[in-house]
Design a protein around this motif. Structure first.
Motif: not given
Length: 618
Positions: A555-567
């Motif tokens: 839903k928010e592919p360009a959000n740095a924080e969400i990508n960080d959390h998934l990592g």
């Protein structure tokens, strides 16, 4: 997530449904009456793919204008010599420039290029029609009138040309020509209504006062009665039939929306007649509703200073008001481009800041930010409230274009012009927070007009944000908790406070429960879904966190924080190569300095064997 980029603030507090109740001092908000939409609207000019814009020998003639092409002068097989303007630009180069400018939304440039192209190649029907359409939306009276013969075969455009001709004739003081244009033949939709609204003033300009002052005959509930009664009242006043004008104004005030829309006009009439107490009553009534009228403040100031009342509106100004009403009518049903056309015509007859403000609203509604900004910038400082409203809306437009520094500057100007406007102060505070200036935002939120005993949840929410950014966590928690007591089911509030508790480790289980409620209320919100996944991560539910956070990234592919959390979640379930891929992805998303440093450390060292419950996410 806690909205580290403060996305919530970027959309304004209204997104929370937390906006404060309007007061008589709030920034002016134009609320149009609920009117019936016209049957059709001018279709936009067709788009062009710049990749297809290869210059052939002549301008191509599209199939849909083949009939018009047969009636036009013959198109030469080859231009010899190629038509060039004084600057050495070719007709086709100007045409292509106009088409590309139109694709980019720069309609003023498109109109200029296309008109210049047609001036060099007047035998080209396609260029003529496209230049006509472009000039419609820029309000270029001269170009529209000049090109009107090119579109006589298209009834919708032909009527637009007739309307522009009538307005230009009225502007030039030629009432007879304007009236002849309106009476030539009936106008088709959507121009039937606006031509009817213009007819009284145009008839008066032509000297036909019998027609101009004919009684208003409309069906009950027909919104046309509003503008037609205003027209008649003003025309009666111009003829010094003051008692009859007063009767017409009183009838206007009894109509639905009549007092809200035209109470100030009646107040000005009463002021001119020396009926000062009645005028004051009208002005105060116009400030009491949900959309305070700035002109009412000017009226009260005049009365207090015993200044001269405003003059009776001229016939041109009266016609401009008819066009403004028509613009409101179609704008209420999101026909914003048609609304902008009418407002451009109104500006040609009576240029006023209030009309320019409405024009900016119309362009913004049509998602044409550049012309909207130009309209807002055209509002002068003569009326602080109108100027503040223009700068406020300019800030919103710049924010939508992701220009935070420029948006902040516009909000500052609006606040300086009208420092008591609650809505402006809240937007300024929100933009300051979004720009990382929490201390200044907190000082604005401490103003006596905002820091009241009955302040709305929106104000407390912003203050909680500011305190959070300043690491005054206990105070932030108190403000957010107080806001939640006012609106206990608000998804954004539940998410923000819940994330604060989860991420800080203060109340992980209670925060997770609040985030789950927020997600249930707004399941399509990627930021709230990220908070839910992070709460699962904090509780050691790593497999569930992976699934939830993958959905949030979708839903928010360009959000740095969400990508960080998934990592982080991938790392905990042993998917380390994917974790490193996500962290590398974060570095491409312009993270803040702290997050960048943390991610680079994780790429070098990985995560600790166990996740401390109160550790930061990145």
């Amino acid at each position: 997530m806690r909205h580290s980029a403060l996305r919530l603030l970027l959309t304004g507090c209204a997104a929370l449904a937390l906006a404060p109740a309007a007061s008589a001092q709030d920034a002016p908000v134009i609320v149009d009456p609920p009117l019936s939409p016209p049957a059709i609207v001018i279709p936009p000019a067709e788009a062009v793919d710049p990749s297809d814009a290869l210059p052939p020998a002549v301008v191509p003639v599209d199939e849909e204008v083949e009939e018009a092409a047969r009636a036009a002068p013959p198109i030469p097989a080859e231009w010899a010599p190629v038509p060039l303007d004084a600057a050495g630009r070719s007709a086709y180069g100007l045409y292509l420039s106009g088409r590309v400018a139109g694709v980019r939304g720069a309609r003023a440039d498109a109109a200029e290029f296309l008109a210049s192209s047609h001036a060099l190649a007047p035998e080209q029907p396609v260029v003529g029609e496209e230049a006509f359409r472009a000039a419609l939306f820029t309000g270029d009276l001269e170009t529209v009138v000049r090109l009107a013969p090119m579109v006589e075969g298209t009834p919708l455009l032909a009527d637009a040309g007739r309307l522009f001709r009538a307005v230009r004739a009225l502007q030039q003081g030629n009432g007879e020509a304007a009236l002849a244009g309106l009476r030539d033949r009936p106008f088709a939709a959507p121009y039937g209504s606006v031509s009817r609204y213009l007819l009284p003033s145009v008839s008066a300009a032509a000297g036909d006062w019998e027609a101009a002052l004919g009684p208003v005959e409309t069906a009950p509930g027909d919104s046309a009665g509003l503008v037609l009664r205003l027209q008649r009242a003003r025309l009666l006043e111009l003829r010094r039939r003051y008692d009859d004008a007063d009767v017409e104004y009183r009838a206007l005030m009894t109509l639905p929306e009549g007092e809200r829309l035209f109470g100030v006009a009646y107040g000005e009439f009463l002021e001119r007649r020396g009926r000062r107490p009645e005028a004051e009553s009208r002005y105060r009534a116009s400030l009491a509703g949900a959309a305070p009228e700035p002109a009412a403040l000017r009226g009260l100031e005049r009365l207090e200073r015993r200044a001269r009342p405003p003059a009776v509106p001229s016939l041109a100004a009266n016609a401009a008001d008819a066009l403004v009403f028509a613009a409101m009518e179609v704008g209420a049903y999101e026909l914003h481009e048609l609304s902008a056309i009418y407002l451009r015509l109104a500006m040609a007859l009576a240029p006023e800041d209030s009309i320019a403000l409405r024009l900016g609203h119309a362009f913004a509604g049509a998602k044409q930010e550049s012309p909207a900004q130009a309209a807002f910038l055209g509002v002068s400082r003569s009326d602080p409230i109108v100027y503040a409203g223009a700068q406020y809306n300019l800030g919103l437009s710049l924010r939508r274009q992701e220009k935070p520094a420029e948006a902040l500057a516009a909000f500052r100007r609006a606040d300086a012009a009208a420092p008591d406007q609650i809505l402006i102060a809240l937007e300024l505070a929100g933009q300051l927070l979004a720009n990382g200036e929490a201390a200044e935002a907190l000082s604005i939120l401490a103003r006596p007009t905002l820091n009241t005993a009955d302040q709305p949840a929106a104000t407390r929410f912003l203050r909680g944000n500011a305190l959070h950014l300043l690491d005054r966590i206990d105070e932030a928690e108190a403000e957010l908790w107080a806001a939640l007591q006012v609106q206990p089911d608000d998804a954004m509030l539940l998410n923000y406070l819940g994330y604060l508790w989860v991420d800080s480790g203060r109340r992980v289980e209670q925060g997770a429960e609040m985030i789950a409620r927020a997600h249930a209320a707004d399941p399509d919100n990627g930021n709230i879904q990220d908070s839910l996944g992070w709460a699962q991560y904090r509780q050691g539910q790593y497999a569930a966190a992976v699934e939830t956070l993958e959905g949030a990234v979708d839903k928010e592919p360009a959000n740095a924080e969400i990508n960080d959390h998934l990592g982080d979640a991938y790392w905990r379930v042993g998917r380390r190569r994917e974790a490193e891929w996500q962290w590398n992805r974060v570095l491409t998303l312009d993270p803040d300095a702290d997050r960048r440093a943390a991610v680079e450390r994780k790429l070098a060292e990985g995560l600790a064997e166990s996740a401390p419950p109160a550790a930061a996410g990145a």
